[in-house]
Scaffold this active site. Structure first.
Site, mmCIF file in Angstrom:
data_model
loop_
_atom_site.group_PDB
_atom_site.id
_atom_site.type_symbol
_atom_site.label_atom_id
_atom_site.label_comp_id
_atom_site.label_asym_id
_atom_site.label_seq_id
_atom_site.Cartn_x
_atom_site.Cartn_y
_atom_site.Cartn_z
ATOM 1 C CG ASP A 406 -1.959 1.056 1.252
ATOM 2 O OD1 ASP A 406 -2.333 1.543 0.167
ATOM 3 O OD2 ASP A 406 -2.424 1.423 2.364
ATOM 4 C CD GLU A 409 -0.328 5.402 -3.992
ATOM 5 O OE1 GLU A 409 0.167 5.636 -2.872
ATOM 6 O OE2 GLU A 409 -1.078 4.443 -4.223
ATOM 7 C CG ASP A 484 -8.220 4.492 -0.038
ATOM 8 O OD1 ASP A 484 -8.119 3.250 0.014
ATOM 9 O OD2 ASP A 484 -7.454 5.267 0.553
#
Ligand code: MIG
Length: 804
Positions: A406, A409, A484
């Site tokens: 997770d 990015e 999300d």
């Protein structure tokens, strides 16, 4: 939005100041085999025909090229295609049986044609390839009736025509249809024009942008804030061939473990241990099938990666072993941010081994994420990847089977761009470049490090990773999810279009957070989302911290029953789903397929975002709107059967079918032979027995059935079971032939139940390989109009015949 405009000012010179110069006329040409170098002023263009339907274009403004290295591309060694090159004063013609590239000399413009000489794609005559400082841009003509698909994970509808997009991996919770960019970068798209397609892969990891006719209706363009003009042209014209070639270039998904196709349950966070255990027991007690439970960030000690919170998880190994006994696999989250803490061994070893990102002056980059101040591994460095991978020994040893990557990015809480500053240095596998180049590949490199690390400890196991950020080719290491999302109906719709688009970009293993991550879904929304989840490769429920329960039983007894049956459908269909994923791993064609992938010439499917195909034979029309209890479906040509009623429909039209809350409309292609299995509570609870085949009538049709142990890499050595299933019909008989099996895997002894659908009359006799069988081995159901034959499944060939 603020972040985006900041990016724009940082990276892109505003149009008002643009000093774009397009490539000039050709001065000279050098031809060497499949490689053509074209010189135009100071600029150089390299054209390489890699295959008869694949051409690579590289261009440099000043004749200097960077080292040719891509994290996406895995196939660089192509055998010389059959082709020819000739020149006239006006142009250079590069031809194969699939593509004819005319390089116009004055000025230098590329025109891609098919073998018949019809233009498929051409540079914009005025702009062509152009530069402005560090920036690059390629402009193409846009025919009126051409439309565009692709770019992987993008919110909103799939048809990209008339819109513009950017690529800069970003953590944007509760995104909406117009939110862009999101978490992943896959700069690959299809142009489709009157039923024929071509593909373009712009292999550039810098901040990039795509304009599909928004700025001007007769032009489209793509470009980046840095790096080279470097793109691949896929001649198609069949979109499936393009996807097959693209995934040959950037790699395909390795065959996932079968258990990863079961239902997966996540929330932020199941903690402490007692809560995890009671969750697991509830699944079993309520008889709702489930394979995977996730531990989100709270399992760790103060969010320190590779640690366990001693109070909440005193004995992880024991817990995981007990849960394994109940048929559960445990997946845990790992984030890139490593807490700056001199008493934390992961941090100190990373610091000592010099694996963290640094500013050009050598100062470490420190950013805030969950643990507070953190250092970030430089996943573009081989030694950092190795260090990261070694850290998985403890988790693997505890029995963890899934690795959820997770925040990659990478997402950072503080700082102007909420990510790593652009001038931070990356090793870039020896090239030493800035974050500007490495940002969009950071997540993928993290999954590579994770995959290679875990692989070391589990050399013969199939691995399951899940990632939020990625770049083209990321399917080689990890499944992905759409980040999300929110518990809203429009997000359910986007779960379809986004997953389909991700599949079109080479990543077949995709799904969305079922029920929506942020917010509270109604019982109806949850059930509709779960129904869609049956037909997304990743089927995972998830929910944000502090939200009410979002388990399948959390919406009252009526929905608990419906939700159980929905998940049961997933498990019964596992053989079909698994076969579709096997196909994806072999061919790159995703299990979840946009209609246009199969029917590019059917105009009814342009912009069709709400129904799709799953595998070769199922058409899925999920209900995506509140209150709806019917669903309109556009059936493609051919005959189709309603999965629930087994009613036959003639295709090529729009129909309306009932879709009460306990039913997701599904259609089966006539001629399909659909494998299913007995209900289990988790994927490997018991071996498939019986294997059921449902035969949907067609004159003649066939399918390949595949099976293996579902978890090891032994299939690579031939340990699999593969068999051809073929049905034929004549006036007086209906036949199903099963070939000899290929491969050395032998399923445990079991029954084979074959059900022939749409049989109007009771057969007079039934034969198995020429011998009539008794009526205790077969039945005719007059109401369902079906015949079921029950025999022993064997590895030897056999033939079932129904005779009238
Ligand atoms: O800042 O780990 O997308 O699935 O539950 C939020 C907590 C960090 C974002 C992920 C989400 C996960 C959450 N994470």
């Amino acid at each position: 939005m603020a972040r985006l405009s900041l990016m724009l000012t940082l990276l892109v010179v505003s149009a008002a100041h643009a000093q774009w110069s397009s490539i000039q006329s050709v001065d000279s040409v050098a031809i060497a085999g499949n490689h053509i170098s074209v010189y135009a002023g100071r600029s150089v263009v390299h054209v390489t025909m890699l295959a008869e339907d694949l051409v690579r274009i590289r261009a440099s403004r000043n004749g200097q090229f960077v080292v040719d290295k891509s994290v996406a591309v895995v196939k660089t060694d192509w055998s010389l295609p059959s082709m020819s090159v000739d020149q006239t004063p006006a142009d250079i013609n590069v031809k194969s049986s699939k593509v004819w590239l005319r390089i116009k000399k004055q000025p230098l413009r590329l025109v891609f044609m098919n073998a018949k000489g019809e233009v498929v794609n051409e540079d914009d005559p005025a702009k062509g390839m152009a530069w402005d400082g560090e920036e690059i841009r390629i402009s193409k003509k846009k025919p009126d009736d051409e439309f565009y698909y692709g770019l992987g994970e993008k919110a909103g509808v799939m048809n990209r025509t008339g819109k513009s997009y950017t690529m800069w991996n970003s953590d944007i919770p509760a995104y909406r249809a117009d939110t862009d960019p999101l978490y992943q970068t896959v700069p690959f798209f299809f142009g489709i024009h009157r039923g024929t397609a071509y593909g373009i892969f712009f292999d550039n990891s810098y901040w990039s942008s795509f304009d599909f006719g928004k700025e001007s209706p007769d032009r489209y363009s793509f470009g980046a804030a840095g790096g080279e003009i470097n793109y691949y042209f896929f001649a198609g014209p069949d979109p499936k061939n393009i996807l097959a070639r693209f995934t040959e270039l950037v790699g395909r998904m390795p065959l996932p473990p079968r258990w990863s196709l079961g239902y997966q349950q996540c929330r932020w966070s199941y903690s402490p241990e007692s809560r995890v255990r009671s969750l697991a027991s509830t699944f079993r007690k309520k008889k709702i099938p489930c394979d995977v439970i996730y531990l989100d960030i709270d399992y760790m000690e103060g969010y320190r990666i590779f640690t366990w919170n001693k109070k909440n998880f005193p004995d992880p190994k024991r817990m995981i072993k007990d849960l394994a006994g109940q048929g559960f696999k445990i997946a845990v989250i790992v984030d890139p941010g490593i807490k700056v803490d001199s008493s934390y061994a992961v941090f100190t070893s990373g610091r000592d081994k010099d694996v963290f990102l640094k500013y050009p002056d050598g100062a470490p980059f420190i950013g805030t994420v969950w643990p507070g101040n953190c250092a970030f591994p430089d996943f573009s460095s081989p030694s950092a990847r190795k260090w990261w991978g070694e850290n998985f020994s403890g988790l693997v040893d505890a029995g963890v089977k899934g690795f959820w990557n997770d925040m990659n990015e990478p997402s950072v809480f503080d700082g102007p761009n909420k990510t790593v500053p652009l001038h931070v240095l990356h090793a870039d596998d020896g090239l030493n470049t800035l974050h500007t180049k490495n940002h969009n590949t950071y997540g993928m490199q993290m999954t590579k490090a994770t995959y290679d690390g875990v692989r070391n400890f589990l050399p013969n196991e199939r691995l399951f990773l899940l990632t939020r950020a990625s770049y083209a080719g990321g399917q080689r290491y990890s499944a992905a999810w759409t980040g999300d999302n929110a518990s809203r109906w429009d997000n359910l719709e986007m779960a379809v279009s986004m997953s389909l688009s991700v599949g079109l970009s080479g990543q077949p293993f995709i799904g969305s957070d079922i029920g929506g991550f942020i917010g509270v879904p109604s019982a109806e929304l949850f059930t509709r989302w779960l129904q869609l989840g049956v037909f997304t490769p990743l089927m995972r429920g998830h929910s944000v911290i502090n939200s009410p329960d979002k388990e399948p039983w959390s919406f009252g007894p009526r929905h608990e029953k419906i939700n159980r049956e929905v998940i049961e459908l997933r498990y019964k269909l596992l053989p079909y789903i698994y076969n579709s994923m096997v196909q994806a791993s072999q061919s790159g064609i995703p299990a979840m397929r946009p209609m246009l992938l199969e029917y590019p010439d059917d105009a009814a499917f342009v912009g069709e975002d709400t129904q799709f195909l799953f595998g070769d034979d199922l058409l899925i029309a999920p209900v995506l709107w509140p209150g709806d209890t019917t669903r309109e479906v556009q059936l493609p040509k051919g005959n189709w059967y309603d999965f629930w009623t087994e009613t036959k429909f003639e295709g090529g039209k729009r129909i309306v079918v009932p879709a009460p809350i306990d039913r997701i409309p599904v259609f089966v292609r006539a001629g399909a032979i659909v494998p299913t299995q007995q209900l289990v509570q988790y994927s490997d609870q018991s071996p498939i027995n019986p294997l059921s085949l449902t035969v949907y009538p067609a004159q003649v049709s066939s399918a390949v059935y595949y099976e293996d142990d579902g978890k090891t890499l032994d299939f690579e050595k031939g340990v699999y079971f593969q068999r051809d299933h073929k049905q034929t019909r004549s006036d007086d008989r209906l036949t199903l032939e099963l070939s000899n099996s290929r491969g050395t895997y032998v399923p445990s002894p079991r029954s084979l139940h074959v059900r022939f659908v749409d049989v109007p009359f009771r057969p007079s006799k039934v034969f198995v390989s020429g011998t009539e069988i008794g009526s205790n081995q077969w039945t005719y159901d007059r109401v369902a109009r079906s015949v079921t034959v029950r025999v022993k499944d064997t590895v030897a060939s056999s033939r079932l015949e129904l005779v009238w």
